[in-house]
Write a protein that holds these residues in place. Sequence first.
Motif, PDB file in Angstrom:
ATOM      1  N   ASP A  22      16.267   7.616 -11.335  1.00  0.00           N
ATOM      2  CA  ASP A  22      17.612   7.117 -11.004  1.00  0.00           C
ATOM      3  C   ASP A  22      17.551   5.961 -10.016  1.00  0.00           C
ATOM      4  OD1 ASP A  22      18.655   9.024 -12.676  1.00  0.00           O
ATOM      5  OD2 ASP A  22      19.267  10.402 -11.080  1.00  0.00           O
ATOM      6  N   CYS A  23      16.657   6.053  -9.039  1.00  0.00           N
ATOM      7  CA  CYS A  23      16.505   4.999  -8.031  1.00  0.00           C
ATOM      8  C   CYS A  23      16.079   3.689  -8.694  1.00  0.00           C
ATOM      9  CB  CYS A  23      15.495   5.420  -6.972  1.00  0.00           C
ATOM     10  SG  CYS A  23      15.063   4.122  -5.798  1.00  0.00           S
ATOM     11  N   LEU A  24      15.083   3.760  -9.553  1.00  0.00           N
ATOM     12  CA  LEU A  24      14.583   2.547 -10.208  1.00  0.00           C
ATOM     13  C   LEU A  24      15.625   1.962 -11.166  1.00  0.00           C
ATOM     14  CD1 LEU A  24      10.923   3.753 -10.894  1.00  0.00           C
ATOM     15  CD2 LEU A  24      11.616   2.015  -9.237  1.00  0.00           C
ATOM     16  N   LEU A  25      16.297   2.828 -11.935  1.00  0.00           N
ATOM     17  CA  LEU A  25      17.322   2.351 -12.867  1.00  0.00           C
ATOM     18  C   LEU A  25      18.500   1.725 -12.118  1.00  0.00           C
ATOM     19  CD1 LEU A  25      17.438   5.184 -15.569  1.00  0.00           C
ATOM     20  CD2 LEU A  25      16.847   2.788 -15.959  1.00  0.00           C
ATOM     21  N   TYR A  26      18.970   2.397 -11.077  1.00  0.00           N
ATOM     22  CA  TYR A  26      20.109   1.894 -10.303  1.00  0.00           C
ATOM     23  C   TYR A  26      19.769   0.544  -9.670  1.00  0.00           C
ATOM     24  CZ  TYR A  26      23.394   1.303  -6.474  1.00  0.00           C
ATOM     25  OH  TYR A  26      24.303   0.781  -5.592  1.00  0.00           O
ATOM     26  N   THR A  27      18.556   0.464  -9.079  1.00  0.00           N
ATOM     27  CA  THR A  27      18.147  -0.777  -8.418  1.00  0.00           C
ATOM     28  C   THR A  27      18.043  -1.922  -9.422  1.00  0.00           C
ATOM     29  OG1 THR A  27      16.920   0.524  -6.781  1.00  0.00           O
ATOM     30  CG2 THR A  27      16.423  -1.820  -6.892  1.00  0.00           C
ATOM     31  N   ALA A  28      17.460  -1.641 -10.593  1.00  0.00           N
ATOM     32  CA  ALA A  28      17.317  -2.674 -11.632  1.00  0.00           C
ATOM     33  C   ALA A  28      18.683  -3.168 -12.098  1.00  0.00           C
ATOM     34  CB  ALA A  28      16.520  -2.125 -12.803  1.00  0.00           C
ATOM     35  N   ARG A  29      19.601  -2.242 -12.337  1.00  0.00           N
ATOM     36  CA  ARG A  29      20.937  -2.639 -12.819  1.00  0.00           C
ATOM     37  C   ARG A  29      21.717  -3.387 -11.745  1.00  0.00           C
ATOM     38  NH1 ARG A  29      21.219   3.096 -15.829  1.00  0.00           N
ATOM     39  NH2 ARG A  29      20.471   2.408 -17.873  1.00  0.00           N
ATOM     40  N   ASP A  36       0.832  -1.214   0.000  1.00  0.00           N
ATOM     41  CA  ASP A  36       0.000   0.000   0.000  1.00  0.00           C
ATOM     42  C   ASP A  36       0.864   1.261   0.000  1.00  0.00           C
ATOM     43  OD1 ASP A  36       0.998   0.015   2.574  1.00  0.00           O
ATOM     44  OD2 ASP A  36      -0.935  -0.395   3.537  1.00  0.00           O
ATOM     45  N   ALA A  37       0.233   2.410   0.244  1.00  0.00           N
ATOM     46  CA  ALA A  37       0.956   3.691   0.189  1.00  0.00           C
ATOM     47  C   ALA A  37       2.062   3.758   1.240  1.00  0.00           C
ATOM     48  CB  ALA A  37      -0.023   4.849   0.365  1.00  0.00           C
ATOM     49  N   ALA A  38       1.795   3.222   2.433  1.00  0.00           N
ATOM     50  CA  ALA A  38       2.834   3.214   3.479  1.00  0.00           C
ATOM     51  C   ALA A  38       4.027   2.371   3.035  1.00  0.00           C
ATOM     52  CB  ALA A  38       2.250   2.675   4.785  1.00  0.00           C
ATOM     53  N   ALA A  39       3.750   1.243   2.366  1.00  0.00           N
ATOM     54  CA  ALA A  39       4.822   0.388   1.864  1.00  0.00           C
ATOM     55  C   ALA A  39       5.631   1.097   0.776  1.00  0.00           C
ATOM     56  CB  ALA A  39       4.233  -0.914   1.318  1.00  0.00           C
ATOM     57  N   THR A  40       4.952   1.891  -0.041  1.00  0.00           N
ATOM     58  CA  THR A  40       5.634   2.658  -1.083  1.00  0.00           C
ATOM     59  C   THR A  40       6.610   3.650  -0.472  1.00  0.00           C
ATOM     60  OG1 THR A  40       3.750   2.463  -2.596  1.00  0.00           O
ATOM     61  CG2 THR A  40       5.292   4.255  -3.018  1.00  0.00           C
ATOM     62  N   VAL A  41       6.140   4.389   0.533  1.00  0.00           N
ATOM     63  CA  VAL A  41       6.991   5.374   1.215  1.00  0.00           C
ATOM     64  C   VAL A  41       8.216   4.680   1.811  1.00  0.00           C
ATOM     65  CG1 VAL A  41       7.110   7.042   3.105  1.00  0.00           C
ATOM     66  CG2 VAL A  41       5.046   6.914   1.691  1.00  0.00           C
ATOM     67  N   ALA A  42       7.983   3.546   2.479  1.00  0.00           N
ATOM     68  CA  ALA A  42       9.081   2.809   3.118  1.00  0.00           C
ATOM     69  C   ALA A  42      10.048   2.250   2.066  1.00  0.00           C
ATOM     70  CB  ALA A  42       8.512   1.672   3.971  1.00  0.00           C
ATOM     71  N   TRP A  43       9.517   1.774   0.931  1.00  0.00           N
ATOM     72  CA  TRP A  43      10.350   1.183  -0.130  1.00  0.00           C
ATOM     73  C   TRP A  43      11.351   2.209  -0.645  1.00  0.00           C
ATOM     74  CZ3 TRP A  43      11.960   1.505  -5.153  1.00  0.00           C
ATOM     75  CH2 TRP A  43      12.374   0.339  -5.782  1.00  0.00           C
ATOM     76  N   GLU A  75      12.205   5.116   0.774  1.00  0.00           N
ATOM     77  CA  GLU A  75      13.061   5.603   1.860  1.00  0.00           C
ATOM     78  C   GLU A  75      14.231   4.636   2.107  1.00  0.00           C
ATOM     79  OE1 GLU A  75      11.977   7.572   6.095  1.00  0.00           O
ATOM     80  OE2 GLU A  75      11.285   8.349   4.182  1.00  0.00           O
ATOM     81  N   LYS A  76      13.943   3.341   2.087  1.00  0.00           N
ATOM     82  CA  LYS A  76      14.976   2.320   2.303  1.00  0.00           C
ATOM     83  C   LYS A  76      16.071   2.414   1.243  1.00  0.00           C
ATOM     84  CE  LYS A  76      15.486  -2.737   2.657  1.00  0.00           C
ATOM     85  NZ  LYS A  76      14.788  -4.030   2.492  1.00  0.00           N
ATOM     86  N   ARG A  77      15.716   2.927   0.061  1.00  0.00           N
ATOM     87  CA  ARG A  77      16.680   3.028  -1.033  1.00  0.00           C
ATOM     88  C   ARG A  77      17.195   4.453  -1.201  1.00  0.00           C
ATOM     89  NH1 ARG A  77      13.326  -0.863  -1.174  1.00  0.00           N
ATOM     90  NH2 ARG A  77      13.882  -2.915  -2.049  1.00  0.00           N
ATOM     91  N   GLY A  78      17.093   5.228  -0.116  1.00  0.00           N
ATOM     92  CA  GLY A  78      17.704   6.556  -0.100  1.00  0.00           C
ATOM     93  C   GLY A  78      16.904   7.657  -0.752  1.00  0.00           C
TER      94      GLY A  78
END
Length: 408
Positions: free
Chosen positions: A118-125, A83-90, A92-95
């Motif tokens: 950048d967060c999504l690209l970096y995490t995927a790579r 949910d939305a809280a999980a999105t915020v935490a996700w 935040e955990k990745r800076g």
Amino acid sequence: MSSLDIIVIGGGAAGFFGAITAAERFPEATITIVEKTRTVLNKVRISGGGRCNVTHACFDNRQLVKHYPRGEKPLRFLLNQFDAAATVAWFEKRGVPLKTEADGRMFPTTNTSETIVDCLLYTARRLGITIRTSCGVSSLTRDEQDRWQLHLLDGEIITADRVLIATGGYPKADGYGWLPEQTEPLLSPVPSLFTFNTPGSPLLTLAGVSVTDAKVSVLGSKQEQRGPLLLTHWGFSGPAVLRLSAWAARELADAHYRFILRVNWTPTLNENELRAALQDFRQQNGRKQVVSQNPFGLPSRLWQAFALEAGISETQRWADLPAKPLNRLAERLTNSQFQVVGKSTFKDEFVTCGGIDFSGLNPQTLESKAHTGLFFAGEVLDVDGITGGFNFQSAWTTGYVAGLTIGR
């Protein structure tokens, strides 16, 4: 050779979230994102005026789902997983910390969508996900080993054990024609989140003027919304209009976008109550000019336009105002009517009402009931929200759920 090949079709928010979730959950899998355009995460880049409205600060899922004209019931179940809280935490955990604005919209604290990209690209790579751009899929079939075959536009064929379709919505039903035969029920797509064209409106010269609270409705319908309203050089926009376009999407499509828009510029008052308020104001401000004294806090240019339209001269004093123009003014304020002839896309944030019906999917995994190993996420589904971060939230949620189970 890897034990499992997963291909994600679509390099948007849902596609990336599904791929990343799958890579974290099934590290032994080989995961590839294929995107038909030259760049990925295009909608993420432009959303929220280039700031990316990641989600909405609504952490009660029963309230959150009320912001979705389509997909409320299945989404309520899926939000239990992410949910939305999980999105915020996700993030935040990745800076990537998010901040909440006064209207509940949540953005990265950097105020730029590139932070999310950048967060999504970096995490995927980092997870070893392959990203292929300019890689359009023309059809999807099964081979003799019951694996999926993706026939690319350039003639190449690539195979996969599992496929996640996260292509976004298509404006017309034939856009879904590349999907396998006997596929999931399709609800014919029509636009949502658009502005109204009123070429005959006397208010077109007031483009840029906004009202903080107005009630808008479709004449002859139960559809109405209330909120900020913006006058444009083509007609009407703003949150109230966008919400009305979303909730009435099918109705307005059936009317070929020709209908009467009603506006109450003083939504706390009906015509009789407003007429009484005008009478009171007249008694207390008799010496003042009508066009320069506005009792309702409306923008002065808008008030002057209504007064002149009601036949009130610029020198007319309140004390000398006859009953007829006062009544006309009351009607303009509470029951303005405008002929809508067509629509315009709101910025570049096109959203589709319609798509793949949830009834054809496993409600817990978003896997096709008809085709084993075929999953769906994002706007390709029949789910859409109003503006405010809700469409991204459904992308994160459905992408996460599909990614969580696609490798089982």
